[in-house]
Design an enzyme around this catalytic site. Structure first.
Site: not given
Lengths: 880, 880
Positions: B24, B94, B103, B105, B338, B454, B617, B752, B771, B773, B775-776, B839, B859
């Site tokens: 402040k 302050r 809030g 102090m 701000r 799914h 794929r 993957e 590529s 994968g 997730n897997d 991917c 990519y």
């Protein structure tokens, strides 16, 4: 220009000249060199064969001269002469490649016979019939191999002769008959080849050598080489050797001996002998050979010679030999010797005996025994001599053989076992609720599930025989019977035998052979212990297994799974109450009930391993494994709904079904298990740690040396281990303080999630030890669920050569091994005190143990029955 | 010795002195320095606070002198004097820490008032009531914060005064009333503290400073710091500032303005203003503020000043500002400024406008917009202003909002959709047999399953809204209704709204806002495109998604999943016939039927992406995903058995059940799927490749530029890729030859499986591209089954700080990232031509994209709706 030497007499070569002389030629040369009675001869080199091909199938320069010269020398040494009617030299002509290609190329015997020499042979031996029989054999072989006359045509002539004479067997034909046959053979050859059968022995010899050369390129040989990866351009050597005859009367004969008993290893000549016979006659099985010992009575001098030769051969080759010999008129000749095939028992005894006799040293003795073969010695097995009625084949899930009456559920197994019956539990697959049935059975047979299925894991843990995934067995539980492929039905109560080492299932009680733990076995392992660097620990979950492991030489327990402590009929109901608890308090009560049971287990295990480390893995499997099967429940609930006659039971089962559904997982292998349970239900691990340290404190107070270590499963992030390690130490310290006992507290982790290996440095900072759980590490690194993969595609992968070996049997070095190498290196860098070992099934596989040694692990841990295997494999790995 | 400076006047500091002056203090100094109208004041440094604590709560040397000096200066500047009844200086005190602790102090206003100065204030302002109200407020705050008198006691006095006067509101109390209150307050303070309320303003000030210092250690603040990881030893600064008053009449007031519209970004002052009021009054909500525009009419000069100030502040801070101001008798004062919080839409417009106005450059504009926020702009969303009736909350599985009538099965969804109704499909979970229902629905709500269930995957693929795993929803399919937690029942046909971006479910049709793709949005992304190194491709499985992705700027398709081509009501029955085929021929017939359907899909996709690469794929999921659910079948078979009235149907269903059982897997994620299918059923992949190249050839012949690439899933061993690559090339070449078309054939692989990354060098030799994968790869590296983990322990792991983030949302650099780094490096070394991308879902996550940039990928590929996010994130990553 010096001509390269194209022919070597047997006494000019040796075993090291295999590339030039081929395997057989080098072997004959080596025996000759060793002063053994080998019929004289010489070898045309593989280089000469290559030169022959290079010249487009013409005799290379100098070869014919060299061949004539070699024949002259052979005539000189034998005092015989090719084509001489008075002293005819007869030879065999055999191929002999660098790499053994058994039966792939051709052989010609009795070469040198013609219309004149056959008479000389008859005169010299005084045996007309023998001479004409030799001659007709020669024409037949030569006609077939060299001249390309179909061998059926020759056989037909014999058949006609037998028919004409009204006899059934070749042996019933007389000298005159064979003479007729020879006449017809010669007409056949002349008719087929438009030329008379060659009478000139030199011409015969050249034809035979050409034929052997050419046989290198026959179709069978080409295919064989392709399959076995043998280079195409090596060529074959040709061995020409004086014929000797075992069928010249009762002072002649032929036989095979082993220098030691190939079944037991006993240091005593073992084999068979047939008087007045040729090798072919033994094979034909027309007469029954006598045990070799009888030779001592019939031909004491030959027997003495044979003993002497056996001793010489063993010293020369430094191994047990399998010898083919012929006795010609009281004279012993050796035709072949090779390292004897032997049982595991014989291999062990022979190796130790050979070392004690100073023929080999202890290092060599260790190298002589295949570690894998040792398991044969540790389990009851089916007598190899037995006549068996095979029903089916499944996966060899837990070694050993067992016979018993078929039962289809655990309760029936217990009931019959209590009445003293041996039973085999047959299920489609087992669940924790079957445990009491497995305990009561001699072995388990399942129609579904792989090597890591519940049945397999539990049976291995208990050392029970188990055959899994036997899909050709179709079980009908309602009829209490199963069908096998050939349509037979096996009913409850019928006796079967399963062999968990081969996966075979037999009808009836096959005769079983008890395990033999000979002094030599112990001695060999003790020699190995002196050289190995790896410690060998065991995976054992109960006092019996721990004791067994110790008996086999385990140096502690590397993996004590605690989930089995949650099973058994007295426990699973408490565990289910814990899982289904509606609140903390109820769960706490169930856990308190389990505490004394677990403590009692730990007391037994720690006592059995007094003085040695015991690594206890906290609870690993997902909780739903302790609950009833979802599908069974679903069927039951559906039935109750349809029938509508028991609403209370329906409500209760529906409630249970809901809970089971909540705990159900799509991929339980990657689900809520291992340390993830420890993080979310800390009270479960707390009670396990308390039980362990209460047990340890109790024993320690009684003066027993105990070395418990706590292992956290499935860690993938260092924070997991950090949190759980703190909790373990807190609870262990609390117990030790309560009991007033001081013990070091060690906490380590399994490395079985790829991420744990990838971040081993961070994890090592929290760990006293790493234990590679290579079963799960392999599953996750490959993305193979073992149970699914084995039935569906893994077999095809191994058969199709995509994988060199099943990665669950032999550790995959390029992938899984790379993670292990990395984790060992980074773990030790971060924590130089880190102890590193392996406790997956690979810990008992020799090839994988070699990797473990090379990568610098401190120990391997395997099932009790693999401990001797691992000890020996570790020793061999250390020997390099 | 020079004394360290312990107090800074506002004009002595600046924004860079945050550590010393607190947030402040530094802000007030910066505004002062910028020549803005800030009430005068000064800041006691955090160093002084630390010295105060170090001295055990005593005034550090020199601080009192400095404070007196600072007060003198302030008096001089303001022409007012502390305690002077004629020209009383009133101040606020302050706290102001380095890190914002809102809030946490304490604050004291109106310090300097006493029995004398209150009269002076009344005189100077001419407002008795105002003066006494200020005084009583001061006593109340000071009594509470400094003297520790319970604030309830003060409030009770006011309540009693109101009761005595028979009024309800504070505003109804008169000057006299407040005077009475002040009297009672003073008595209360004296009674509680045994001392009269301090009348000496210096004593008041010293007490207030001590209280602010001490508030650093109050319990709230300590807890807050612990939670937010703020160091304990920083201390707080203290800001002392002249009071200004907005409640001195109709020439005064208070308000809040944004320099631009925070909802739309429009470059126009936006905010609210309350005449004759203090900030507290705005908060209290007793009066309704006016739009800021009205200020132009009521106080044109002040409005002009405000515009000027807003412009200055934006130029000074180079960003949109949120300003608190007070007007005291026509004079504008700024109390705080701000960076303004803003919507994504506003952020984009403001960033582009600021850049065009030359206030920031384009790089800065790119940095100003959070890429993640862009998705808000691409989907319909719920109007933020709407009043909503919340029913439940699940997982935000596929972004966007949708309203419609509840339906409980796919057929009903289709029926109602055909009648023109908007429907939301509600299922416990979906299966491939529900696809036509999902297509027909606006969105999907499931009670089970996670972000990769799914329903989630299919919905994301289709760009439909989806809320998954909404476990508080209890569906009763028989009654066709669901229950929510508060006991309400929603019946089929009732209207609900789901928000797939937040997981919220509401009753009724919430008002939806259409997506806005402003010119500024396009412009900002175009600026980003100029700097980014990563290409951005899309995951798209059908022509519609491909077109959508292209519209959003995708540079091709990085992942076209073909399993969706096996679904849909016209196809799944053919696929089931293929799977259930008893022989090759039957399977072949089914595959032939699928061929034209797939070809037609590929034609659409390749056409939509003309000129750009399309990576296809081959089939990935296990075959049992195309069959009916095992549990459903089990229930049906049990029912048929119980009822016994349809033996034909029973036999047929039993047969199907057996087949489903055979295909059933314990851990399907690690089972018979991906290239393992391709190896074991080569004809499936063959037909897919044929369909793709027939489509490509057809378009190419028609002059359309096509760039198909074939991607093999789940490779873990280079031999798998070697075999399948050869098969793909063989079939593709055959098709191209048949059609007389030439096209380059590119074959690459997903990475993957951890083992693929570990052996990337070997695999790269067989691949045109990798590529990842992710997730897997994340599932296997962590050993987490995403569906199981999310419901069971992953949330606890993230909440408990074991994991910094959900590794399925943000790529795990230490583990998964390490494998990726390795694979990129070894893959490129083995094959310098290798194209490398990602991917998995991480391809659309900004933090993960930064990693992808840093590791040098070519990519990223993500869902169409994430393409703009990825473009911007890639640009920001390139900017470093």
């Amino acid at each position: 220009m010096t001509q390269v030497k194209q022919i070597y007499a047997f006494d000019e070569g040796n075993a090291g000249m295999r590339d030039l002389l081929g395997g057989k030629g080098a072997g004959l040369a080596e025996m000759t060199r060793a002063g053994l009675p080998v019929p004289e001869g010489f070898t045309i080199t593989t280089a000469a064969c290559r030169a022959y091909f290079a010249a487009g199938g013409e005799w290379p320069e100098g070869l014919l001269d060299a061949l004539d010269e070699a024949v002259s020398q052979l005539e000189e040494r034998t005092g015989l002469k090719l084509g001489d009617p008075d002293r005819p030299l007869l030879v065999s002509v055999r191929s002999g490649a660098v790499f053994s290609m058994p039966g792939m190329m051709d052989t010609i015997l009795n070469l040198g016979l013609n219309d004149d020499t056959v008479l000389g042979l008859a005169r010299r031996t005084g045996q007309d019939r023998f001479a004409w029989d030799c001659y007709r054999r020669f024409i037949q072989m030569y006609g077939d191999v060299v001249l390309g006359v179909d061998h059926y045509a020759f056989e037909q002539i014999i058949d006609e002769q037998k028919a004409a004479r009204g006899v059934r067997l070749d042996t019933e034909l007389s000298a005159e008959d064979w003479k007729n046959v020879v006449e017809e053979y010669k007409q056949l050859v002349e008719k087929e080849t438009k030329r008379p059968f060659p009478q000139n022995p030199r011409e015969q010899l050249l034809g035979a050598v050409r034929a052997v050369f050419s046989s290198w390129n026959n179709q069978r040989a080409v295919v064989y080489r392709k399959i076995h990866g043998i280079p195409e351009d090596l060529g074959t050597a040709v061995n020409i050797q004086r014929m000797v005859f075992g069928n010249l009367g009762d002072d002649s004969g032929t036989g095979v001996v082993f220098t030691r008993n190939p079944a037991t290893g006993e240091a005593k000549l073992y084999g068979e002998f047939l008087l007045n016979a040729q090798g072919e006659d033994v094979v034909a099985g027309i007469r029954t050979p006598s045990p070799i010992a009888q030779l001592e009575e019939t031909m004491p001098e030959v027997y003495r010679q044979l003993l002497d030769v056996a001793r010489k051969l063993e010293r020369h080759y430094r191994d047990v030999q399998d010898i083919e010999f012929t006795v010609e008129r009281g004279r012993l000749f050796l035709l072949q010797t090779r390292a004897a095939k032997r049982t595991a028992q014989a291999a062990v005894k022979a190796a130790v005996d050979l070392a004690k006799e100073g023929i080999i040293d202890r290092v060599e003795a260790i190298r002589r025994v295949d570690p894998d073969s040792l398991t044969q010695l540790l389990h009851r097995r089916i007598d190899e001599a037995a006549d068996l009625d095979r029903l089916a084949k499944g996966l060899p899930a837990s070694p050993g053989a067992a016979s018993g009456r078929v039962v289809f559920d655990a309760d029936e197994a217990v009931r019959r076992a209590n009445e003293g019956e041996a039973v085999i539990l047959v299920r489609s697959e087992t669940t924790p609720e079957d445990i009491h049935g497995i305990v009561a059975s001699q072995g388990v047979l399942t129609s579904r599930g792989g090597m890591t299925s519940h049945a397999a894991v539990v049976a291995r843990g208990m050392g029970k025989a188990c055959v899994c995934g036997c899909e050709s067995v179709r079980i009908d539980f309602r009829k209490r019977e199963f069908l096998v492929e050939d349509g037979r039905t096996i009913r409850e109560g019928d006796v079967i035998t399963i062999d968990g080492g081969t996966g075979q299932v037999y009808l009836g009680a096959a005769p079983l052979v008890a395990p033999v733990l000979s002094p030599e076995f112990q001695e060999l392992l003790a020699w190995g212990d002196e050289v190995r660097k790896l410690s060998v620990l065991a995976n054992a979950d109960n006092p019996e297994d721990a004791a067994k492991a110790r008996e086999f030489g385990a140096q502690g327990i590397g993996l004590c799974r605690t989930e089995h402590m949650f099973l058994g009929p007295d426990r699973v109901s408490i565990v289910q109450r814990m899982i289904l608890a509606e609140d903390e308090e109820e769960r706490g009560r169930a856990l308190e009930e389990l505490l004394p049971l677990q403590r009692q287990d730990f007391v037994g295990i720690l006592r059995a391993m007094a003085g040695l480390p015991v690594t206890v893995r906290l609870l690993d499997p997902p909780l739903h494994e302790f609950l009833p099967n979802l599908e069974d429940l679903l069927v039951e609930v559906t039935q109750l709904r349809e029938r509508g006659d028991d609403p209370d039971r329906l409500r209760e089962r529906e409630r249970l079904l809901r809970k089971v559904r909540v705990l159900h997982e799509a991929n339980p292998m990657l689900g809520h298990r291992g340390c993830r349970l420890g993080i979310t239900f800390p009270e479960v691990y707390r009670v396990q740690v308390r039980a362990l340290y209460e047990a340890a404190a109790e024993l320690a107070a009684g003066g027993v040396s105990v070395k418990p270590e706590v292992m956290i499963p499935l860690v993938g992030h260092h924070r997991e281990l950090e949190i759980l390690r703190a909790q373990v130490i807190e609870e262990a310290e609390r117990v030790l303080q309560e009991k007033g006992v001081e013990l070091p507290i060690k906490v380590g982790t399994m490395i079985e999630v790829p991420r744990a290996a990838l971040t081993a440095g961070e994890i090592a900072a929290q760990a006293d030890f790493f234990s590679f759980g290579t079963n799960d590490l392999t599953q996750m690194t490959f993305g193979f669920s073992r149970d699914d993969a084995e039935g569906k595609f893994l077999h095809a992968y191994v058969q199709g050569g995509i994988l060199d070996a099943d990665p669950f049997m032999v550790l995959d070095e390029p992938g899984v091994g790379r993670l292990i190498r990395w984790a060992v290196q980074e773990g030790r860098t971060a924590n130089p005190e880190l102890k590193v070992g392996i406790c997956g099934e690979h810990g008992g596989d020799p090839r994988s143990i070699t990797f473990c040694h090379n990568v610098g692990l401190d120990y391997v841990s395997c099932s009790p029955y693999r401990v001797p295997v691992a000890r020996l494999a570790a020793a061999r790995a250390a020997l390099g």
